[in-house]
Design an enzyme around this catalytic site. Structure first.
Site, PDB file in Angstrom:
ATOM      1  N   VAL A  47       7.716   7.585  -3.068  1.00 13.17           N
ATOM      2  CA  VAL A  47       7.891   6.133  -3.075  1.00 13.17           C
ATOM      3  C   VAL A  47       9.299   5.754  -3.565  1.00 13.17           C
ATOM      4  O   VAL A  47       9.773   6.264  -4.589  1.00 13.17           O
ATOM      5  CB  VAL A  47       6.824   5.473  -3.977  1.00 13.17           C
ATOM      6  CG1 VAL A  47       7.083   3.978  -4.130  1.00 13.17           C
ATOM      7  CG2 VAL A  47       5.441   5.702  -3.401  1.00 13.17           C
ATOM      8  N   ARG A  57       0.855  -1.192   0.000  1.00 12.15           N
ATOM      9  CA  ARG A  57       0.000   0.000   0.000  1.00 12.15           C
ATOM     10  C   ARG A  57       0.880   1.227   0.000  1.00 12.15           C
ATOM     11  O   ARG A  57       1.849   1.302   0.765  1.00 12.15           O
ATOM     12  CB  ARG A  57      -0.865   0.051   1.262  1.00 12.15           C
ATOM     13  CG  ARG A  57      -1.876  -1.040   1.378  1.00 12.15           C
ATOM     14  CD  ARG A  57      -3.079  -0.836   0.528  1.00 12.15           C
ATOM     15  NE  ARG A  57      -3.923   0.270   0.947  1.00 12.15           N
ATOM     16  CZ  ARG A  57      -4.982   0.679   0.252  1.00 12.15           C
ATOM     17  NH1 ARG A  57      -5.276   0.092  -0.886  1.00 12.15           N
ATOM     18  NH2 ARG A  57      -5.726   1.684   0.667  1.00 12.15           N
ATOM     19  N   HIS A 101      13.646  -2.697  -1.217  1.00 15.28           N
ATOM     20  CA  HIS A 101      13.183  -2.587  -2.609  1.00 15.28           C
ATOM     21  C   HIS A 101      14.102  -3.432  -3.491  1.00 15.28           C
ATOM     22  O   HIS A 101      15.323  -3.391  -3.350  1.00 15.28           O
ATOM     23  CB  HIS A 101      13.232  -1.120  -3.048  1.00 15.28           C
ATOM     24  CG  HIS A 101      12.771  -0.937  -4.454  1.00 15.28           C
ATOM     25  ND1 HIS A 101      11.434  -0.969  -4.804  1.00 15.28           N
ATOM     26  CD2 HIS A 101      13.453  -0.744  -5.605  1.00 15.28           C
ATOM     27  CE1 HIS A 101      11.325  -0.811  -6.107  1.00 15.28           C
ATOM     28  NE2 HIS A 101      12.532  -0.672  -6.616  1.00 15.28           N
TER      29      HIS A 101
HETATM   30  C1  GRF Z   1      10.525  -8.246  -2.064  1.00 17.82           C
HETATM   31  O1  GRF Z   1      11.099  -8.438  -3.319  1.00 17.82           O
HETATM   32  C2  GRF Z   1      10.776  -6.849  -1.586  1.00 17.82           C
HETATM   33  O2  GRF Z   1      11.994  -6.328  -2.010  1.00 17.82           O
HETATM   34  C3  GRF Z   1       9.645  -6.074  -2.195  1.00 17.82           C
HETATM   35  O3  GRF Z   1       8.539  -6.941  -2.155  1.00 17.82           O
HETATM   36  C4  GRF Z   1       9.002  -8.290  -2.140  1.00 17.82           C
HETATM   37  C5  GRF Z   1       8.397  -8.913  -0.927  1.00 17.82           C
HETATM   38  O4  GRF Z   1       8.699 -10.289  -0.855  1.00 17.82           O
HETATM   39  N1  GRF Z   1       9.410  -4.837  -1.505  1.00 17.82           N
HETATM   40  P1  GRF Z   1       8.456 -11.049   0.514  1.00 17.82           P
HETATM   41  O5  GRF Z   1       6.987 -10.882   0.861  1.00 17.82           O
HETATM   42  O6  GRF Z   1       9.333 -10.450   1.545  1.00 17.82           O
HETATM   43  O7  GRF Z   1       8.784 -12.473   0.225  1.00 17.82           O
END
Ligand code: GRF
Length: 215
Positions: free
Chosen positions: A147, A94, A112
């Protein structure tokens, strides 16, 4: 040692959440996980957290449709109720408003899947492949109103290898995420809260061997 109480926000499978929980099982780790909060009732990470003995709750954004402020106020109340000093976004899908971001400024981290400022937003692995970059990776940064644009705390790089697909590249990056996020949280939580506002030492490391050049 005082261990900083830390909450994790998720929306999905929660593999980064699991890596943070696992790291924080070590009594020498400077943060402890006090709450996992999901905006989706069906997030797979919820049962992973509960199985690890971490309180896990749902604050479904659905009933708050049209009132993001009320949803974020409820999140904020839950975070404060759990006594959180830091918040880690781990696949929280979100967009946050200045309300929550402002209240947790300097104390809210995100991971990220790219080497920011390259490839903010979604579909980072496909975009990295399309751009032909030879290095890709992940970034832990402080959350600000824009973001994927807050101050960078730590990064890890991986090679993009010949024949990579979105899936193989994503898996290589994810393995790094699971190392980087606990390291970055430890770095921030190990200092004082205010230290998070300073740029702590960034970590750029590559846990995978680069394939030797072929002639
Ligand atoms: C990860 O690739 C993270 O970098 C991004 O969303 C994904 C989440 O994966 N923000 P998880 O739910 O932690 O397995």
């Amino acid at each position: 040692m005082r261990r900083a109480p830390t909450a994790i926000l998720i929306s999905g499978r929660g593999s980064n959440m699991a890596s943070l929980i696992e790291a924080a099982r070590d009594p020498g780790f400077p943060a402890r996980i006090v709450l996992v909060l999901s905006n989706r009732p069906d997030a797979a990470g919820l049962s992973v957290a509960r199985a690890a003995g971490i309180p896990a709750a749902v604050l479904d954004h659905g009933p708050y449709r049209g009132d993001r402020a009320a949803h974020e106020a409820a999140i904020d109340e839950a975070l404060r109720g759990a006594g959180a000093a830091f918040v880690c976004l781990a696949g929280y899908m979100r967009r946050l408003t200045p309300l929550l971001v402002g209240r947790w400024a300097g104390r809210m981290l995100n991971i990220h899947p790219s080497l920011l400022p390259a490839f903010p937003g979604l579909h980072t692995h496909a975009r990295a492949l399309a751009a032909g970059v030879k290095l890709h990776g992940c970034t832990v940064h402080l959350v600000t109103e824009t973001v994927d644009a807050g101050p960078i705390l730590a990064q890890a790089a991986v090679p993009v290898l010949p024949g990579d697909t979105e899936e193989t590249l994503a898996a290589r990056v994810l393995a790094c995420e699971h190392i980087l996020y606990p390291a970055a949280l430890a770095n921030v939580a190990g200092g004082t809260g205010a230290a998070a506002l300073q740029p702590p030492a960034a970590a750029l490391f590559n846990p995978l061997p680069l394939r030797p050049a072929t002639t």
